[in-house]
Design a protein around this motif. Sequence first.
Motif, PDB file in Angstrom:
ATOM      1  N   THR A 185       0.831  -1.196   0.000  1.00 14.86           N
ATOM      2  CA  THR A 185       0.000   0.000   0.000  1.00 14.86           C
ATOM      3  C   THR A 185       0.871   1.253   0.000  1.00 14.86           C
ATOM      4  N   TRP A 186       0.304   2.324  -0.489  1.00 11.63           N
ATOM      5  CA  TRP A 186       0.988   3.623  -0.596  1.00 11.63           C
ATOM      6  C   TRP A 186      -0.064   4.690  -0.388  1.00 11.63           C
ATOM      7  N   GLN A 187       0.266   5.728   0.356  1.00 11.90           N
ATOM      8  CA  GLN A 187      -0.704   6.775   0.648  1.00 11.90           C
ATOM      9  C   GLN A 187      -0.351   8.044  -0.101  1.00 11.90           C
ATOM     10  N   GLY A 188      -1.330   8.609  -0.775  1.00 12.01           N
ATOM     11  CA  GLY A 188      -1.085   9.829  -1.523  1.00 12.01           C
ATOM     12  C   GLY A 188      -2.295  10.218  -2.354  1.00 12.01           C
ATOM     13  N   THR A 189      -2.070  11.106  -3.329  1.00 10.75           N
ATOM     14  CA  THR A 189      -3.156  11.656  -4.141  1.00 10.75           C
ATOM     15  C   THR A 189      -2.902  11.389  -5.611  1.00 10.75           C
ATOM     16  N   LYS A 190      -3.950  10.981  -6.305  1.00 11.56           N
ATOM     17  CA  LYS A 190      -3.911  10.787  -7.750  1.00 11.56           C
ATOM     18  C   LYS A 190      -5.322  10.987  -8.289  1.00 11.56           C
ATOM     19  N   GLU A 191      -5.430  11.754  -9.362  1.00  9.30           N
ATOM     20  CA  GLU A 191      -6.718  11.990 -10.027  1.00  9.30           C
ATOM     21  C   GLU A 191      -7.796  12.471  -9.058  1.00  9.30           C
ATOM     22  N   GLY A 192      -7.386  13.317  -8.123  1.00  8.74           N
ATOM     23  CA  GLY A 192      -8.339  13.892  -7.192  1.00  8.74           C
ATOM     24  C   GLY A 192      -8.715  12.993  -6.037  1.00  8.74           C
ATOM     25  N   ARG A 193      -8.164  11.791  -5.981  1.00  7.85           N
ATOM     26  CA  ARG A 193      -8.462  10.873  -4.877  1.00  7.85           C
ATOM     27  C   ARG A 193      -7.279  10.832  -3.925  1.00  7.85           C
ATOM     28  N   THR A 194      -7.512  11.165  -2.667  1.00  4.80           N
ATOM     29  CA  THR A 194      -6.478  11.089  -1.643  1.00  4.80           C
ATOM     30  C   THR A 194      -6.783   9.919  -0.715  1.00  4.80           C
ATOM     31  N   GLY A 195      -5.814   9.046  -0.530  1.00  2.07           N
ATOM     32  CA  GLY A 195      -6.025   7.878   0.318  1.00  2.07           C
ATOM     33  C   GLY A 195      -4.979   6.827   0.056  1.00  2.07           C
ATOM     34  N   TYR A 196      -5.350   5.578   0.313  1.00  2.00           N
ATOM     35  CA  TYR A 196      -4.429   4.461   0.133  1.00  2.00           C
ATOM     36  C   TYR A 196      -4.598   3.848  -1.259  1.00  2.00           C
ATOM     37  N   TRP A 197      -3.477   3.450  -1.834  1.00  2.00           N
ATOM     38  CA  TRP A 197      -3.441   2.823  -3.151  1.00  2.00           C
ATOM     39  C   TRP A 197      -2.611   1.548  -3.047  1.00  2.00           C
ATOM     40  N   LEU A 198      -2.854   0.610  -3.945  1.00  2.00           N
ATOM     41  CA  LEU A 198      -1.954  -0.527  -4.125  1.00  2.00           C
ATOM     42  C   LEU A 198      -0.955  -0.160  -5.203  1.00  2.00           C
ATOM     43  N   ARG A 199       0.360  -0.409  -4.920  1.00  2.00           N
ATOM     44  CA  ARG A 199       1.384  -0.040  -5.887  1.00  2.00           C
ATOM     45  C   ARG A 199       2.437  -1.128  -5.993  1.00  2.00           C
ATOM     46  N   TRP A 200       3.188  -1.070  -7.112  1.00  2.00           N
ATOM     47  CA  TRP A 200       4.225  -2.052  -7.411  1.00  2.00           C
ATOM     48  C   TRP A 200       5.609  -1.458  -7.171  1.00  2.00           C
ATOM     49  N   TRP A 201       6.535  -2.309  -6.718  1.00  2.00           N
ATOM     50  CA  TRP A 201       7.961  -1.986  -6.618  1.00  2.00           C
ATOM     51  C   TRP A 201       8.745  -3.069  -7.341  1.00  2.00           C
ATOM     52  N   ASP A 202       9.858  -2.704  -7.983  1.00  2.00           N
ATOM     53  CA  ASP A 202      10.666  -3.722  -8.641  1.00  2.00           C
ATOM     54  C   ASP A 202      11.539  -4.442  -7.612  1.00  2.00           C
ATOM     55  N   GLN A 203      12.328  -5.401  -8.088  1.00  2.00           N
ATOM     56  CA  GLN A 203      13.117  -6.243  -7.191  1.00  2.00           C
ATOM     57  C   GLN A 203      14.152  -5.443  -6.413  1.00  2.00           C
ATOM     58  N   ALA A 204      14.597  -4.331  -6.988  1.00  2.00           N
ATOM     59  CA  ALA A 204      15.580  -3.476  -6.319  1.00  2.00           C
ATOM     60  C   ALA A 204      14.940  -2.510  -5.333  1.00  2.00           C
ATOM     61  N   GLY A 205      13.613  -2.544  -5.239  1.00  2.00           N
ATOM     62  CA  GLY A 205      12.922  -1.673  -4.301  1.00  2.00           C
ATOM     63  C   GLY A 205      12.512  -0.328  -4.868  1.00  2.00           C
ATOM     64  N   ASN A 206      12.580  -0.177  -6.202  1.00  2.00           N
ATOM     65  CA  ASN A 206      12.183   1.081  -6.840  1.00  2.00           C
ATOM     66  C   ASN A 206      10.684   1.077  -7.125  1.00  2.00           C
ATOM     67  N   LEU A 207      10.005   2.145  -6.748  1.00  2.00           N
ATOM     68  CA  LEU A 207       8.581   2.275  -6.988  1.00  2.00           C
ATOM     69  C   LEU A 207       8.318   2.472  -8.475  1.00  2.00           C
ATOM     70  N   LEU A 208       7.416   1.685  -9.044  1.00  2.00           N
ATOM     71  CA  LEU A 208       7.055   1.865 -10.444  1.00  2.00           C
ATOM     72  C   LEU A 208       6.176   3.113 -10.547  1.00  2.00           C
ATOM     73  N   PRO A 209       6.581   4.086 -11.355  1.00  2.00           N
ATOM     74  CA  PRO A 209       5.882   5.378 -11.343  1.00  2.00           C
ATOM     75  C   PRO A 209       4.589   5.363 -12.152  1.00  2.00           C
ATOM     76  N   TRP A 210       3.701   6.262 -11.798  1.00  2.00           N
ATOM     77  CA  TRP A 210       2.546   6.596 -12.629  1.00  2.00           C
ATOM     78  C   TRP A 210       3.007   7.619 -13.664  1.00  2.00           C
ATOM     79  N   ALA A 211       2.161   7.890 -14.655  1.00  2.00           N
ATOM     80  CA  ALA A 211       2.531   8.811 -15.725  1.00  2.00           C
ATOM     81  C   ALA A 211       2.853  10.200 -15.182  1.00  2.00           C
ATOM     82  N   VAL A 212       2.041  10.701 -14.256  1.00  2.00           N
ATOM     83  CA  VAL A 212       2.265  12.040 -13.724  1.00  2.00           C
ATOM     84  C   VAL A 212       3.577  12.107 -12.960  1.00  2.00           C
ATOM     85  N   GLU A 213       3.950  11.014 -12.287  1.00  2.00           N
ATOM     86  CA  GLU A 213       5.218  10.972 -11.556  1.00  2.00           C
ATOM     87  C   GLU A 213       6.385  10.891 -12.516  1.00  2.00           C
TER      88      GLU A 213
END
Length: 250
Positions: A185-213
Motif C-alpha cells: 500500500t501507498w498513501q497519496g493523491t492521484k486523479e483527485g483521490r487522496t487515500g491508500y493505493w496498491l502499488r508495485w515496486w521492482d526487485q531493487a525496491g524502486n517504486l514503479l511510477p505513474w505517468a504524472v510521476e
Amino acid sequence: MATQLSQAKSPTELVITWEALPKDFQLEDEPLENTGQPLLAGALRESLEISGFIQPQMLIASNFGLCATVNGQFVTKAPDWVYVPLVNEIVGNRKSYTPNLEGNIPAIAIEFLSDTEGGEYSVKRSYPPGKWFFYEQILQIPIYIFEPNGGLLEYYQLENQRYELKLPDENGRHWIDAMGLFLATWQGTKEGRTGYWLRWWDQAGNLLPWAVEQIEQERQRAEQERQQKERLIAYLQSQGIDPNNLPQFE
C-alpha cells in the motif's frame, strides 16, 4: 454478475470443467461499489504499462468475468482486478475468460473492499457461491488479495488448497513471484483521490511510477541539467573563457 450453481452440493461432489460459454449466455454487468475502484484498478495497470511489464499475451482486466462450469452449470465471478500471465489467443474485445480452456489460471485476483461487506470474503458453497470459495476451491488462484479502505493489505497465498494469510517483509511489501514485483500500500493523491493505493515496486525496491510521476521526474532531471549547465557557463566566464567559443579537440 451471472452466477449459476446447483444447490446444496458438497465440495467433494463438485465436478469442475472448463467449457466455452454459449453464445446466448448473458453476462450481467456487476455494478461498481464506489467511484474509487476504477481509479485503484487503473493505477495498478498504469504503472505496469509504463514500466514495459505488460505483454500482448497477458490478460489484465478489472471487474471482468472469470468462468467455470460446476456440476454442468456455468459460474462467473468478477474480481476487481485480475492478472493472467498467458492466454492462448489474443482477443481485442474479450468479454469473459475461462481458465485452462483459454489459457493460464489467473496468477492474482484482487478485491477492493468497500465500506460494506459485499461477498468478497464469502466461503458459501451453495447457491449463490461466495467469491472466496470460487477463487480458492474452483479456480484455485495462487494469490488472493484484499485492499480495505483503511490501508490494510490482506495477502493470502494458496497452500494445500487453502488460503493462508501472509505477513509482509520488513519494508511492508509482499513479493509476487509470478510477476517479479513487490506489492504494497501507498498513501497519496492521484486523479483527485487522496487515500491508500496498491502499488508495485521492482526487485531493487524502486517504486514503479505513474505517468504524472514520470513526467515530474523528467522535469526535475531537465531542471538539474539546466542548473548544471548554468553553473558550468558561470565558471568558464569567471576564468575568462567564452563558453560560446571553446577550442575544438580532435
